[in-house]
Scaffold this motif. Structure first.
Motif, short mmCIF file in Angstrom:
data_model
loop_
_atom_site.label_atom_id
_atom_site.label_comp_id
_atom_site.label_asym_id
_atom_site.label_seq_id
_atom_site.Cartn_x
_atom_site.Cartn_y
_atom_site.Cartn_z
N THR A 50 4.81 -7.20 -3.46
CA THR A 50 4.87 -6.02 -3.40
C THR A 50 3.33 -5.55 -2.87
OG1 THR A 50 3.87 -5.19 -5.39
CG2 THR A 50 6.88 -5.01 -5.05
N ALA A 51 3.01 -4.32 -2.32
CA ALA A 51 2.20 -3.62 -2.32
C ALA A 51 0.87 -3.80 -3.50
CB ALA A 51 1.69 -2.33 -1.22
N MET A 119 -2.44 -13.63 0.23
CA MET A 119 -3.49 -13.67 1.08
C MET A 119 -5.40 -13.43 0.55
SD MET A 119 -1.79 -11.99 5.20
CE MET A 119 -3.60 -12.40 5.79
N ASN A 120 -5.66 -14.66 0.28
CA ASN A 120 -6.43 -14.06 -0.70
C ASN A 120 -7.85 -13.51 -0.38
OD1 ASN A 120 -5.17 -15.13 -3.07
ND2 ASN A 120 -5.64 -17.33 -2.49
N THR A 121 -7.77 -13.76 1.48
CA THR A 121 -8.70 -13.13 1.74
C THR A 121 -8.51 -11.32 2.10
OG1 THR A 121 -8.18 -14.57 4.24
CG2 THR A 121 -9.46 -15.46 2.72
N ARG A 122 -7.88 -10.85 2.56
CA ARG A 122 -7.45 -10.31 3.14
C ARG A 122 -8.20 -8.91 1.21
NH1 ARG A 122 -2.23 -8.03 6.08
NH2 ARG A 122 -3.06 -9.00 7.45
N GLU A 123 -8.72 -7.92 1.55
CA GLU A 123 -8.86 -6.66 0.33
C GLU A 123 -7.38 -6.20 0.63
OE1 GLU A 123 -11.54 -4.40 1.40
OE2 GLU A 123 -13.43 -5.58 2.19
N THR A 124 -7.09 -5.95 -0.80
CA THR A 124 -6.00 -5.77 -1.55
C THR A 124 -6.55 -4.24 -2.55
OG1 THR A 124 -5.72 -6.79 -3.34
CG2 THR A 124 -5.06 -7.54 -1.47
N ASN A 125 -7.48 -3.23 -2.17
CA ASN A 125 -7.60 -2.19 -2.69
C ASN A 125 -6.63 -1.13 -2.54
OD1 ASN A 125 -10.04 -3.43 -3.74
ND2 ASN A 125 -11.35 -3.15 -3.09
N THR A 126 -6.56 -0.62 -3.75
CA THR A 126 -5.36 0.63 -2.91
C THR A 126 -6.32 1.54 -3.45
OG1 THR A 126 -3.51 -0.68 -4.81
CG2 THR A 126 -3.66 1.66 -4.37
N ALA A 127 -6.32 2.22 -2.06
CA ALA A 127 -6.83 3.98 -2.08
C ALA A 127 -5.17 5.18 -2.46
CB ALA A 127 -7.11 4.81 -1.03
N SER A 128 -5.97 5.85 -3.19
CA SER A 128 -5.20 7.56 -3.60
C SER A 128 -5.27 8.77 -3.62
CB SER A 128 -4.74 7.13 -5.04
OG SER A 128 -5.96 7.51 -5.53
N GLY A 129 -4.63 10.31 -3.50
CA GLY A 129 -4.96 10.99 -2.70
C GLY A 129 -3.75 11.84 -3.02
N GLU A 248 -2.07 3.50 -1.14
CA GLU A 248 -2.22 2.90 0.32
C GLU A 248 -2.65 2.22 -0.20
OE1 GLU A 248 -3.00 3.67 4.69
OE2 GLU A 248 -4.26 4.86 3.60
N SER A 249 -2.08 0.87 0.20
CA SER A 249 -2.15 -0.53 0.31
C SER A 249 -2.21 -1.26 1.40
CB SER A 249 -1.50 -1.04 -1.24
OG SER A 249 -1.29 0.03 -2.39
#
Length: 283
Positions: A50-51, A119-129, A248-249
């Motif tokens: 999942t995201a 994909m370990n090289t891809r950023e997986t931070n989650t933004a929210s608002g 968003e992820s």
């Protein structure tokens, strides 16, 4: 049963501890979801992704009601499943209450390929608002596909599909969307749930960038609203979604999407310009 085991994507409806409804997207190699009997499915937590930050797993721990939409975009086949979950080591057993196919209308055909590698090289931070950003408003105005989660106080959760030409989602402002219901939605599963429990979760896949935008909020069905001056798009009702929060992820698995064609059943509507939203997100 074969259709279930061949799927690489599933949409899931769940509720959090506050009663908010969320729509989530699960991805994996064929077999991450299997039918063990006609009334029991097994969802392998290890084989699906999942995201980052998706609330679905935490939601299912405190509320076992689940709605599942299996949709094969390449063939426009789909199956809706409603039931309850119990965890069993690395998998979830789903006791099925109801399952039924839906018609192929309004589905845009796409091929989906899942490699299965994180994909370990891809950023997986989650933004929210709590307000949509200008870029998110543009994304929703261009969207041709999204998925909606709803719930009923007694009948549980449900997941469904919505599709249209870009512009069919009207972004009224940074916290409100207006969405039409097309002819053929005669079972009123989603709208009936909205009337009984006016909360919804929406999930928008960004096919080009492999991102997921999830919204949760309240909903109102506008039963007596009519489209005026849009002869080809005249509909007896719309529903409006009032955003309470979004996240968003990036999907941490390699996916490849190929667009094939729009559904031939889609009404033609004029393209609307997105509003200039002043919302800001937080990471």
């Amino acid at each position: 049963m074969y259709f279930i085991s061949q799927q690489t994507m599933a949409v899931v409806s769940s509720r959090d501890a506050e009663g908010n409804v969320w729509a989530s997207m699960l991805f994996g190699s064929p077999g991450f979801l299997n039918a063990e009997t006609e009334r029991q499915l097994r969802l392998d937590h290890i084989l699906c992704f999942t995201a980052t930050g998706d609330p679905v797993w935490q939601n299912l721990k405190q509320d076992p009601e689940i709605g599942i939409l299996l949709i094969e975009l390449s063939s426009r086949r789909r199956l809706r499943i409603n039931g309850r979950v119990r965890q069993d080591s690395n998998s979830y057993l789903i006791e099925v209450d109801r399952f039924y196919p839906n018609c192929p209308k309004y589905i845009q055909t796409r091929n989906l390929t899942v490699t299965g590698n994180i994909m370990n090289t891809r950023e997986t931070n989650t933004a929210s608002g709590e307000r949509l950003t200008p870029e998110q408003c543009k994304q929703l105005s261009r969207a041709d596909t999204f998925f909606v989660a709803s719930a009923h106080p007694k009948a549980g959760c449900d997941a469904s599909h919505r599709g249209g030409h870009p512009g069919f989602i009207e972004v009224l402002n940074a916290q409100r969307l207006r969405i039409p219901e097309y002819a053929g939605n005669g079972m009123f599963n989603t709208l009936g749930n909205f009337e009984s429990y006016p909360y919804a979760g929406l999930v928008f896949p960004d096919f080009e960038n492999n991102r997921i935008l999830q919204l949760t909020g309240q909903v109102e069905v506008l039963w007596h609203e009519y489209a005026k001056g849009e002869k080809e798009f005249s509909q007896p009702y719309y529903w409006e979604f009032k955003l309470e929060s979004w996240q968003e992820s990036v999907i941490p698995i390699e996916l490849k999407w190929e667009f094939l064609e729009y559904s031939p059943f889609l009404p033609m509507i004029p393209m609307r310009q997105p509003v200039a939203a002043g919302g800001t997100g937080k990471s």
